[in-house]
Design a protein around this motif. Structure first.
Motif: not given
Length: 213
Positions: A85-113
């Motif tokens: 979730g880097l930098p996506g999670v940090v951006i989501a915390v700081m910018r609630p006006d943005l809809e943030v999607s964290c994309l990863d080809a590894v299912a476990k990492k997307a599940a963590f986000v």
């Protein structure tokens, strides 16, 4: 030694970003979750909170002020090859006006986000498990952090960039060779040097957009 929340606040201030109490607590909680789930999800090579704070949280916070400058309004942001979730999670915390999607080809990492979004109560954050080439949709900002070469990043995601949208590619040293090999139709309009507090390494953002025919 100053407390982690003080180090985080001071680092963010040096990067031109002010943290509210809630944002500071969410970011530190995210770092804690990353270390907690690391054994299962293989999210980071780092093993201690201080390194996560500088190498992940502050490194990602470095893009917040530049992003505010380049895209101040609402919109959708796709973070490609987001991993934990880097930098996506940090951006989501700081910018609630943005809809943030964290994309990863590894299912476990997307599940963590997804887990992070639930635990930190971030309704504007979600984890997506897919390959960027097969994804559909339209995003005003497409970001990446050390995901792939610039030509591969731009080519792989250009079908997802909304008209007038921007790419935000986080890099270490200025990638001169990659910049020289850009595909047609991609206009790099700014290569921005960053100085991340506590991080003794070169950092930059490559900003680009589609050329309008």
């Amino acid at each position: 030694m100053s407390a982690p929340i003080d180090t985080l606040r001071q680092g963010a201030a040096a990067l031109g970003t002010a943290l509210s109490d809630a944002q500071a607590e969410q970011l530190l909680a995210y770092g804690t979750l990353m270390l907690k789930w690391n054994k299962v999800y293989n999210l980071t090579a780092l093993r201690d909170p201080a390194s996560v704070l500088t190498h992940h949280l502050l490194d990602s916070l470095a893009v917040v002020a530049p992003l505010q400058r380049e895209w101040a309004g609402k919109g959708k942001l796709l973070d490609v090859g987001s991993g934990g979730g880097l930098p996506g999670v940090v951006i989501a915390v700081m910018r609630p006006d943005l809809e943030v999607s964290c994309l990863d080809a590894v299912a476990k990492k997307a599940a963590f986000v997804q887990q992070v979004a639930a635990e930190l109560e971030l309704p504007n954050l979600r984890g997506l498990h897919a390959r960027v080439e097969s994804l559909t949709g339209s995003y005003e900002v497409i970001s990446s952090r050390a995901f792939a070469s610039l030509p591969d990043f731009f080519n792989g995601s250009r079908h997802l960039l909304a008209p007038g949208g921007v790419w935000l590619a986080m890099k270490g040293k200025v990638p001169t060779d990659e910049l020289a090999a850009l595909p047609p139709g991609i206009a790099v309009f700014h290569v921005e040097q960053l100085t991340v507090p506590g991080l003794d390494a070169e950092r930059c953002i490559v900003w680009a957009r589609q050329e309008v025919a």
